[in-house]
Design a protein around this motif. Structure first.
Motif, short mmCIF file in Angstrom:
data_model
loop_
_atom_site.label_atom_id
_atom_site.label_comp_id
_atom_site.label_asym_id
_atom_site.label_seq_id
_atom_site.Cartn_x
_atom_site.Cartn_y
_atom_site.Cartn_z
N ASN A 133 0.83 -1.21 0.00
CA ASN A 133 0.00 0.00 0.00
C ASN A 133 0.86 1.26 0.00
O ASN A 133 0.54 2.24 -0.68
N LEU A 134 1.96 1.21 0.73
CA LEU A 134 2.87 2.36 0.78
C LEU A 134 3.37 2.74 -0.62
O LEU A 134 3.48 3.91 -0.95
N ILE A 135 3.67 1.71 -1.42
CA ILE A 135 4.22 2.01 -2.76
C ILE A 135 3.11 2.11 -3.81
O ILE A 135 3.37 2.12 -5.01
N GLY A 136 1.86 2.13 -3.37
CA GLY A 136 0.77 2.41 -4.30
C GLY A 136 0.14 1.18 -4.95
O GLY A 136 -0.59 1.30 -5.92
N VAL A 137 0.44 -0.01 -4.43
CA VAL A 137 -0.24 -1.21 -4.95
C VAL A 137 -1.43 -1.49 -4.03
O VAL A 137 -1.27 -1.60 -2.81
N LYS A 138 -2.62 -1.61 -4.61
CA LYS A 138 -3.82 -1.76 -3.81
C LYS A 138 -3.91 -3.20 -3.28
O LYS A 138 -4.29 -4.12 -4.02
N ALA A 139 -3.53 -3.39 -2.04
CA ALA A 139 -3.51 -4.73 -1.48
C ALA A 139 -4.37 -4.78 -0.22
O ALA A 139 -4.44 -3.81 0.54
N LEU A 140 -4.99 -5.93 -0.02
CA LEU A 140 -5.89 -6.10 1.12
C LEU A 140 -5.42 -7.30 1.93
O LEU A 140 -5.15 -8.37 1.37
N TRP A 141 -5.32 -7.13 3.24
CA TRP A 141 -4.89 -8.22 4.12
C TRP A 141 -6.10 -9.12 4.42
O TRP A 141 -7.16 -8.62 4.80
N ALA A 142 -5.95 -10.42 4.22
CA ALA A 142 -7.04 -11.33 4.56
C ALA A 142 -6.53 -12.34 5.58
O ALA A 142 -5.39 -12.82 5.48
#
Ligand code: ASP
Ligand code: MG
Length: 421
Positions: A133-142
């Motif tokens: 997320n910091l580098i701009g990749v939309k990631a979600l923790w599951a």
């Protein structure tokens, strides 16, 4: 959709996380779920922590402080002054363990083990998600414990496939449309929401479970080797990469001890015809190995060593033959003592097996066997398994060895050997 799996070696430090992130950023094809293991050798350290706690060792808190410091250092390197949120999130995860180890252990040791050891994966995935997320990749923790449903066999949770399938499809399919999902390998949850683990090195298996339940197009396991090699580069200089192998050969090789993929990984993928790619995170542009349904024999013989073997030879005391009744008694005893047979051979009056030499367990087995049989026991041996053997490979692996037992089938040759005196 694709599944990527990254093991501990790929995220052993801050640069590893950056490298993983660049591989994910380079992926442009479609939906992606990423399965990640604990960082570096953290699972071993968490095992020590769990052991120390159960034994009341004074080292327990020291080990725990080391584990925390290791992760906080990586957070510092990755996030600098932007790390407070992930720092707090990770610190809160550690607090749960702090609470647990404050009290005297009063629960099943295997249950305690799973609650402690599982946090390696929880923490690694929190760090990686925050970094993406910091580098701009939309990631979600599951949280994999909400999706991988197991029974309560702690340390070796058995998958409830129907429930897992339902939870994954209902819960994750909608989220995958807009997000890269980052989740944990190795862990699951019971119906009462307790954490279970799936057995050491089980993250590959987790990737296969997610793939099967999501009908993925492919699974890619990112490793520190260029692909599946025909021998372990730890022991042999001249290894060759195998570009393609069948599910069947992959199962045989991993069953006999090839450590490149966890043995349980292949079957769920084979059942759904999902290809498995093994590729290098060090050289991500390499083609790696494809494990598919195509039944080509391996282009080169592959061989796998198991060291620290014991050869147990069993003879009926009464000079009867080794017949079904004797064999069934023998197998019953191996089963009861939970000793896995790596290879076996019988003749008219003897039965020989090679097993991993866990001395204590084996002594008990031999005591039980000895009531009915004469037992001979030889230690300090090696077992080599060659898939698609030929004479030159046999010669190569038996240099300076005495062969004590040899079993050959059409494609596989196994030899139990020891160093020449
Ligand atoms: N972290 C776990 C282990 O080291 C699971 C895995 O790496 O696959 O055993
Ligand atoms: Mg690991």
């Amino acid at each position: 959709m694709d599944i990527f799996k990254f093991g501990g070696a790929s995220v052993r430090d801050a640069n590893g996380v950056k490298n993983l992130a660049s591989i994910i950023r380079g992926y442009k094809t479609g939906e992606l779920l990423v399965v990640i293991s604990a960082m570096g050798k953290i699972t071993n350290q968490l095992e020590e922590l769990s052991k120390g706690y159960l034994q009341g060792s004074s080292e327990t808190h020291k080990i725990f402080e080391e584990i925390k410091a290791f992760h906080f250092e990586i957070i510092e390197q990755l996030f600098g002054d932007k790390g407070s949120q992930v720092y707090n999130d990770v610190a809160n995860t550690f607090v749960e363990i702090e609470w647990l180890i404050e009290d005297e252990p009063d629960n099943d040791p295997d249950y305690i083990y799973d609650q402690i050891v599982s946090i390696g994966e929880i923490v690694s995935t929190k760090i990686v998600t925050a970094y993406l997320n910091l580098i701009g990749v939309k990631a979600l923790w599951a949280d994999a414990r909400n999706y991988i449903q197991t029974d309560n066999t702690y340390r070796e949770g058995k998958i409830d496939w129907a429930k897992t399938q339902q939870k994954i499809q209902n819960g994750l399919t909608p989220l995958l449309k807009d997000n890269i999902i980052v989740t944990q390998g190795f862990i699951g949850g019971t119906t009462e929401n307790y954490t279970t683990t799936l057995g050491r090195e089980g993250s590959d298996y987790s990737a296969a479970i997610f793939a099967s339940c999501l009908n993925a197009d492919a699974v890619t396991i990112w490793k520190d080797v260029p692909g599946v090699l025909n021998a372990d580069p730890k022991w042999f200089d001249e290894t060759e990469k195998i570009p393609q192998l069948s599910y069947h050969d992959a199962i045989e090789l991993t069953y006999y001890g090839a450590t490149v993929i966890h043995p349980k990984t292949i079957k769920p993928l084979q059942n759904k015809g999902i290809p498995l790619f093994v590729r290098s995170f060090i050289e991500p542009q390499g083609t790696g190995t494809a494990i598919t349904k195509d039944n080509n024999p391996l282009p080169v013989p592959s061989f796998i060593f198991k060291i620290n073997q014991a050869l147990i030879s069993i003879f009926p005391k009464d000079y009867s033959f080794i017949i079904e009744e004797n064999l069934s008694n023998i197998f019953e005893l191996f089963h009861r003592h939970k000793i896995k047979i790596n290879t076996m051979l019988n003749s008219a009056i003897s039965f020989s097996v090679s097993v991993d030499d866990h001395s204590k367990k084996i002594e008990k087995l031999i005591t039980d066997l000895s009531t009915e049989f004469t037992v001979k026991y030889n230690k300090g041996l090696e077992l080599v398994t060659i898939r698609y053997y030929n004479q030159s490979t046999i010669d190569r692996v038996t240099v300076d060895k005495d062969i004590l037992l040899e079993v050959k089938s059409r494609y596989t040759c196994q030899m139990v050997m020891k160093n020449k005196a």
